[in-house]
Design a protein around this motif. Structure first.
Motif, PDB file in Angstrom:
ATOM      1  N   ARG A  22     -12.985 -17.223 -38.311  1.00 54.99           N
ATOM      2  CA  ARG A  22     -11.536 -17.398 -38.401  1.00 54.99           C
ATOM      3  C   ARG A  22     -11.051 -17.244 -39.830  1.00 54.99           C
ATOM      4  N   THR A  23      -9.787 -16.859 -39.948  1.00 58.63           N
ATOM      5  CA  THR A  23      -9.087 -16.910 -41.226  1.00 58.63           C
ATOM      6  C   THR A  23      -8.598 -18.346 -41.427  1.00 58.63           C
ATOM      7  N   GLU A  24      -8.075 -18.657 -42.598  1.00 57.26           N
ATOM      8  CA  GLU A  24      -7.578 -20.003 -42.906  1.00 57.26           C
ATOM      9  C   GLU A  24      -6.307 -20.307 -42.119  1.00 57.26           C
ATOM     10  N   GLY A  25      -6.142 -21.560 -41.728  1.00 60.34           N
ATOM     11  CA  GLY A  25      -4.922 -22.016 -41.072  1.00 60.34           C
ATOM     12  C   GLY A  25      -4.880 -21.676 -39.596  1.00 60.34           C
ATOM     13  N   ASP A  26      -3.980 -22.327 -38.885  1.00 59.00           N
ATOM     14  CA  ASP A  26      -3.855 -22.116 -37.439  1.00 59.00           C
ATOM     15  C   ASP A  26      -2.990 -20.909 -37.116  1.00 59.00           C
ATOM     16  N   ASP A  27      -1.782 -20.833 -37.679  1.00 63.50           N
ATOM     17  CA  ASP A  27      -0.870 -19.701 -37.512  1.00 63.50           C
ATOM     18  C   ASP A  27      -0.695 -19.322 -36.038  1.00 63.50           C
ATOM     19  N   GLY A  28      -0.626 -20.330 -35.154  1.00 66.24           N
ATOM     20  CA  GLY A  28      -0.423 -20.072 -33.734  1.00 66.24           C
ATOM     21  C   GLY A  28      -1.689 -19.837 -32.937  1.00 66.24           C
ATOM     22  N   TYR A  29      -2.835 -19.897 -33.599  1.00 71.40           N
ATOM     23  CA  TYR A  29      -4.103 -19.601 -32.926  1.00 71.40           C
ATOM     24  C   TYR A  29      -4.413 -20.574 -31.788  1.00 71.40           C
ATOM     25  N   GLY A  30      -4.298 -21.871 -32.033  1.00 64.85           N
ATOM     26  CA  GLY A  30      -4.664 -22.871 -31.029  1.00 64.85           C
ATOM     27  C   GLY A  30      -3.884 -22.701 -29.743  1.00 64.85           C
ATOM     28  N   GLU A  34      -5.503 -21.466 -26.035  1.00 65.23           N
ATOM     29  CA  GLU A  34      -5.312 -22.207 -24.787  1.00 65.23           C
ATOM     30  C   GLU A  34      -4.657 -21.335 -23.726  1.00 65.23           C
ATOM     31  N   ARG A  35      -3.673 -20.547 -24.117  1.00 65.42           N
ATOM     32  CA  ARG A  35      -2.984 -19.649 -23.181  1.00 65.42           C
ATOM     33  C   ARG A  35      -3.954 -18.611 -22.625  1.00 65.42           C
ATOM     34  N   MET A  36      -4.836 -18.064 -23.469  1.00 63.55           N
ATOM     35  CA  MET A  36      -5.763 -17.041 -22.993  1.00 63.55           C
ATOM     36  C   MET A  36      -6.766 -17.613 -21.992  1.00 63.55           C
ATOM     37  N   VAL A  37      -7.231 -18.837 -22.201  1.00 60.71           N
ATOM     38  CA  VAL A  37      -8.140 -19.464 -21.236  1.00 60.71           C
ATOM     39  C   VAL A  37      -7.416 -19.669 -19.914  1.00 60.71           C
ATOM     40  N   ALA A  38      -6.175 -20.157 -19.975  1.00 62.25           N
ATOM     41  CA  ALA A  38      -5.400 -20.367 -18.748  1.00 62.25           C
ATOM     42  C   ALA A  38      -5.159 -19.044 -18.025  1.00 62.25           C
ATOM     43  N   LEU A  39      -4.807 -18.004 -18.766  1.00 64.48           N
ATOM     44  CA  LEU A  39      -4.541 -16.698 -18.173  1.00 64.48           C
ATOM     45  C   LEU A  39      -5.814 -16.074 -17.607  1.00 64.48           C
ATOM     46  N   ALA A  40      -6.908 -16.149 -18.355  1.00 62.64           N
ATOM     47  CA  ALA A  40      -8.178 -15.588 -17.875  1.00 62.64           C
ATOM     48  C   ALA A  40      -8.603 -16.254 -16.579  1.00 62.64           C
ATOM     49  N   SER A  41      -8.394 -17.568 -16.489  1.00 66.08           N
ATOM     50  CA  SER A  41      -8.832 -18.294 -15.298  1.00 66.08           C
ATOM     51  C   SER A  41      -8.067 -17.879 -14.048  1.00 66.08           C
ATOM     52  N   ARG A  79      -3.989  -8.143 -24.440  1.00 68.25           N
ATOM     53  CA  ARG A  79      -3.968  -7.076 -25.455  1.00 68.25           C
ATOM     54  C   ARG A  79      -3.157  -7.503 -26.679  1.00 68.25           C
ATOM     55  N   GLU A  80      -2.044  -8.209 -26.448  1.00 67.95           N
ATOM     56  CA  GLU A  80      -1.236  -8.697 -27.570  1.00 67.95           C
ATOM     57  C   GLU A  80      -2.017  -9.733 -28.374  1.00 67.95           C
ATOM     58  N   ALA A  81      -2.743 -10.616 -27.697  1.00 66.61           N
ATOM     59  CA  ALA A  81      -3.567 -11.607 -28.386  1.00 66.61           C
ATOM     60  C   ALA A  81      -4.671 -10.911 -29.192  1.00 66.61           C
ATOM     61  N   GLN A  82      -5.262  -9.853 -28.639  1.00 59.58           N
ATOM     62  CA  GLN A  82      -6.288  -9.102 -29.368  1.00 59.58           C
ATOM     63  C   GLN A  82      -5.705  -8.517 -30.655  1.00 59.58           C
ATOM     64  N   LYS A  83      -4.500  -7.953 -30.551  1.00 60.66           N
ATOM     65  CA  LYS A  83      -3.837  -7.367 -31.721  1.00 60.66           C
ATOM     66  C   LYS A  83      -3.590  -8.436 -32.787  1.00 60.66           C
ATOM     67  N   LEU A  84      -3.054  -9.589 -32.380  1.00 64.08           N
ATOM     68  CA  LEU A  84      -2.807 -10.667 -33.330  1.00 64.08           C
ATOM     69  C   LEU A  84      -4.114 -11.182 -33.937  1.00 64.08           C
ATOM     70  N   GLY A  85      -5.166 -11.210 -33.145  1.00 65.33           N
ATOM     71  CA  GLY A  85      -6.471 -11.627 -33.651  1.00 65.33           C
ATOM     72  C   GLY A  85      -6.939 -10.742 -34.785  1.00 65.33           C
ATOM     73  N   ARG A  86      -6.816  -9.431 -34.594  1.00 58.01           N
ATOM     74  CA  ARG A  86      -7.225  -8.497 -35.648  1.00 58.01           C
ATOM     75  C   ARG A  86      -6.338  -8.633 -36.888  1.00 58.01           C
ATOM     76  N   GLU A  87      -5.032  -8.870 -36.676  1.00 51.56           N
ATOM     77  CA  GLU A  87      -4.075  -8.934 -37.790  1.00 51.56           C
ATOM     78  C   GLU A  87      -4.081 -10.284 -38.519  1.00 51.56           C
ATOM     79  N   ARG A  88      -4.270 -11.413 -37.772  1.00 52.60           N
ATOM     80  CA  ARG A  88      -4.045 -12.738 -38.358  1.00 52.60           C
ATOM     81  C   ARG A  88      -5.237 -13.684 -38.329  1.00 52.60           C
ATOM     82  N   TRP A  89      -5.945 -13.765 -37.205  1.00 53.86           N
ATOM     83  CA  TRP A  89      -6.796 -14.913 -36.939  1.00 53.86           C
ATOM     84  C   TRP A  89      -8.273 -14.730 -37.244  1.00 53.86           C
TER      85      TRP A  89
END
Length: 106
Positions: A22-30, A34-41, A79-89
């Motif tokens: 991870r990068t430093e800080g949360d920046d919306g990651y948490g 949680e949303r991705m686990v709920a959506l995947a399920s 896909r949006e979460a993947q993009k944010l992961g590469r850019e921020r998290w």
């Protein structure tokens, strides 16, 4: 995040292992995690998830088929979460897809 250990069916099934730094800080990651686990399920073919983070993060999700994994990868919100992961998290990550052929435990 996910129960440990996940209650998976008799093999064969598939595991997607996501290892990350991870990068430093949360920046919306948490919230997004949680949303991705709920959506995947809610996705067809999803079997469970396990996750741990101390320095290196490891999340293992379990799926009935390679097609179910591909559908999850293509999910628009994911896909949006993947993009944010590469850019921020994430400063680094790896995705490994494995076929589980045998399982045992207590």
């Amino acid at each position: 995040m996910g129960t440990v250990p996940a209650n998976t069916p008799k093999p064969p099934y598939y595991a997607v292992i996501f290892t990350s730094l991870r990068t430093e800080g949360d920046d919306g990651y948490g919230e997004m995690a949680e949303r991705m686990v709920a959506l995947a399920s809610q996705q067809p073919g999803f079997l469970g998830v396990e996750s741990a983070r101390e320095g290196v993060g490891i999340t293992v999700s379990y799926w009935q088929s390679l097609e179910a994994i591909a559908a999850w990868k293509a999910n628009l919100e994911h896909r949006e979460a993947q993009k944010l992961g590469r850019e921020r998290w994430y400063s680094a990550f790896r995705v490994r897809i494995c076929k589980v052929e045998r399982e045992y435990g207590l």
